[in-house]
Design an enzyme around this catalytic site. Structure first.
Site, short mmCIF file in Angstrom:
data_model
loop_
_atom_site.label_atom_id
_atom_site.label_comp_id
_atom_site.label_asym_id
_atom_site.label_seq_id
_atom_site.Cartn_x
_atom_site.Cartn_y
_atom_site.Cartn_z
N HIS A 204 31.17 42.12 41.06
CA HIS A 204 31.01 42.76 42.36
C HIS A 204 30.24 41.89 43.34
O HIS A 204 30.57 41.81 44.51
CB HIS A 204 30.31 44.10 42.21
CG HIS A 204 31.25 45.17 41.80
ND1 HIS A 204 32.17 45.70 42.67
CD2 HIS A 204 31.43 45.78 40.63
CE1 HIS A 204 32.89 46.59 42.05
NE2 HIS A 204 32.47 46.67 40.79
N CYS B 229 48.45 26.37 42.19
CA CYS B 229 47.50 27.44 42.47
C CYS B 229 46.21 27.31 41.66
O CYS B 229 45.36 28.18 41.69
CB CYS B 229 48.13 28.81 42.23
SG CYS B 229 48.46 29.15 40.51
#
Lengths: 76, 580
Positions: free
Chosen positions: B192, B505
């Site tokens: 988070h 990527c």
């Protein structure tokens, strides 16, 4: 916790050192931490010892609280 | 001054005062102090007791005898504990003899008492008093830690938030005007703290292990979100260095912001497509803000990680639909679940695999958990009518795997047809090329894939047989190794022959020193972490394809990783000196 609080409050009214023993451990009768850790439940036999100028009065007051007024609580 | 090394998850540099954010149940870490600091810590203990007594007295007074009599009693007991000299002495003795902080002494002494109640006392009435002791502990700690947890919502000055781990509730209340950086003991790129920091555009470093044991509220800290470093109580010289570095970084950012609207075109007019890598739907806006032209890698594992229940189809659909709507007709490549080698899946297994990275992971895991896989494919297909969604399978190692996965997509399509649910019938399906076997059979895979995306991180790890997380061998991990570069070239050539799109990527796509090489090898699409897009665009706009081709020929003739790395770095430094 309330009885421990009343006991400690009473003990703290006097100058004398108050030692409470359950036969194994001694506790400072003026310390709520030590008194509650002594874990005296209903029916536990406690020995009280007071040392100091007002020792007799202290013991008298504590005896009154525990034996006569029973912490102001009804007996179980 | 103490320097801690972690993982950089959001770029930038911040210098400021720290604010420790803890959950209230959090154990205070042991932190030793100098003998000379003991007097001060003992005074802090006394002050904390005194302040807690004052706080409680006024709380007690505020309780009405009739309605709050019971609470009044509880407070009365707490007050007697706080006034208890032998309790206070036990805490100050702990500071004195063990040379620990006031917080630690308070926490350990009170927890000892509480556990005495819990374990040694048979009488349940008394043993339940442990809760009172914990309450007293928290009250004292709130005084000592200086800041209440709620204070994070009412910040009045700039702080750097330091935490063991940040909960979503805590991060939700961040005020972006005052939170100037985040550092946490735990966490990874998907924590988070990392997500919030990136979305707020503030520097963050995670996985610092024991930072909360080293730093205290109001300590001065430097957060270097570029290099993954946190410096606690830096000396004057270090502060000056970092202030200068921070100014340079901001200046560079501004300069790069200016090129946001300009195309990623080389000096000789070759157009390069820059896409963003995202993990959460709410990162979409950052991709656009930084000038990304779509999403080249949408990791979907977040739907599974950090939770205890399986994500249902509708929830997944919404997560994909949200991104599709943001990008409209720009491409969004959704990678199917890359689960299996992560802690979450390993913990779910009856017995952990001895070698998860060579085990049941990624597409293999999906092919053995068809219900889960089909649910995800249904959600992706349903969302495919909203934009330019493409499907990408991770860790393809053979043509059979690719065929099998595509067959399942068709099964799901048939189900949707039966239910009359709309989806994009010609949705593109690609393969992530990140194993040597896929690279070596790229010409075969290209016949059944609409596009390739090269995952350089896993490709490097599997080619060189190096676990980059293992510090004993991590120096051997390098995408500049000739073995890795030859595989990459092979993938690109085979994709070009088959006339399918090929992009990169992996992390190399966000490293300026690799840009010229990748362009020289024929790459025209890069997908990277969005904060790096402007810098990579700047490199692209400064080079000519002709020069990239020349550099690539030179590099591919080299036989040592060290030689290649240093050659690439020198070349890149000439183009974008600020970035190095």
């Amino acid at each position: 916790m309330r009885p421990a609080m009343q006991f400690v409050d009473t003990a703290n009214r006097f100058h004398s050192d108050i030692i409470v023993s359950n036969g194994q451990t001694d506790a400072d009768g003026k310390s709520i931490m030590q008194m509650s850790m002594l874990a005296a439940t209903c029916g536990t036999c406690l020995h009280l010892r007071a040392e100091g100028s007002d020792a007799d009065q202290a013991l008298q007051a504590l005896r009154e609280l525990v034996e006569v007024r029973m912490f102001g609580e009804p007996p179980p | 001054m103490e320097i801690k090394k972690g993982i950089a998850v959001s770029p930038g540099v911040s210098i400021g005062k720290s604010l420790i954010v803890d959950s209230e149940d959090y154990r205070i870490p042991r932190r030793e102090i100098e003998p000379s600091q003991r007097v001060g810590e003992i005074q802090r203990v006394r002050n904390a007791f005194q302040e807690a007594i004052e706080e409680l007295t006024s709380l007690e007074r505020g309780q009405d005898e009739a309605t709050g009599g019971h609470i009044k009693d509880i407070f009365a007991v707490h007050l007697r504990f706080l006034r208890d000299r032998s309790l206070r002495r036990r805490v100050t003795d702990s500071v004195q003899t063990e040379s620990v902080t006031a917080e630690y002494a308070v926490s350990t002494v009170l927890r000892e008492i509480a556990s005495h109640f819990e374990t040694n006392v048979k009488d349940t009435y008394i043993s339940e008093r442990a809760a009172d002791i914990y309450d007293i502990e928290r009250r004292l700690l709130r005084r000592l830690l200086g800041t209440k947890r709620e204070d994070i919502l009412h910040l009045k000055e700039e702080v750097i938030v330091v935490a063991r781990q940040l909960s979503p509730t805590q991060t939700a209340g961040f005020n972006r005007d005052y939170v100037k950086g985040i550092a946490s003991d735990a966490g990874g790129r998907t924590s988070h703290a990392a997500i919030v920091a990136r979305s707020l555009g503030i520097p963050a470093v995670v996985a610092l292990e024991d930072l909360t044991e080293v730093v205290r509220t109001n300590d001065r800290v430097i957060i270097d979100g570029n290099r993954g470093i946190v410096i606690v109580n830096p000396d004057e010289e270090t502060i000056h260095q970092y202030e200068a570095y921070s100014r340079e970084f901001v200046a560079l950012e501004h300069k790069l912001d200016a090129i946001r609207e300009k195309p990623a075109t080389t000096r000789d007019g070759v157009r390069i497509r820059l896409l963003g890598n995202i993990e959460f739907p709410d990162e979409s806006s950052l991709v656009l803000e930084k000038g990304g032209e779509g999403v080249g890698l949408y990791r979907t594992e977040f739907l599974y990680l950090n939770r205890s229940t399986e994500p249902v189809e509708q929830e997944q659909y919404e997560a994909y639909a949200e991104v599709a709507r943001v990008f409209k007709n720009k491409p969004v490549v959704i990678r199917t679940f890359d689960l299996g080698a992560d802690k979450y899946t390993q913990n779910q297994r009856p017995t952990p695999e001895p070698n998860p990275f060579l085990g049941l992971r990624s597409i293999r895991f999906c092919l053995q958990n068809l219900t889960m896989f089909k649910t995800q494919l249904r959600a992706i297909l349903r969302a495919s009518v909203l934009g330019q969604i493409k499907i990408m399978f991770p860790l393809i190692t053979s043509i059979q795997e690719l065929m099998q996965a595509k067959m399942i997509v068709h099964d799901v399509m048939e189900d949707l047809d039966e239910e009359n649910i709309r989806y994009n019938r010609s949705i593109e399906i690609g393969a992530m090329i990140e194993t040597p076997s896929a690279a070596l059979t790229a010409s075969t895979l290209a016949r059944d894939a609409d596009f390739f995306s090269i995952g350089t991180n896993d490709l490097t790890q599997y080619t060189l047989a190096v676990d980059r997380g293992n510090e004993l061998v991590s120096p051997l991990y390098s995408a500049a190794d000739p073995a890795v570069l030859r595989l990459i070239r092979m993938i690109i050539q085979d994709a070009n022959k088959a006339k399918i799109d090929v992009s990169v990527c992996g992390e190399t796509a966000s490293e300026p020193e690799y840009v010229m090489l990748l362009l020289g090898m024929g790459i025209r699409t890069l997908s990277l972490t969005s904060p790096m897009i402007p810098e990579i665009k700047q490199v692209i706009r400064s080079v000519k394809i002709e020069d990239c081709n020349h550099l690539t020929r030179t590099v591919l003739a080299m036989n040592s990783e060290r030689q290649i790395s240093s050659y690439l770095r020198t070349a890149a430094r000439k183009i974008l000196p600020e970035a190095f």
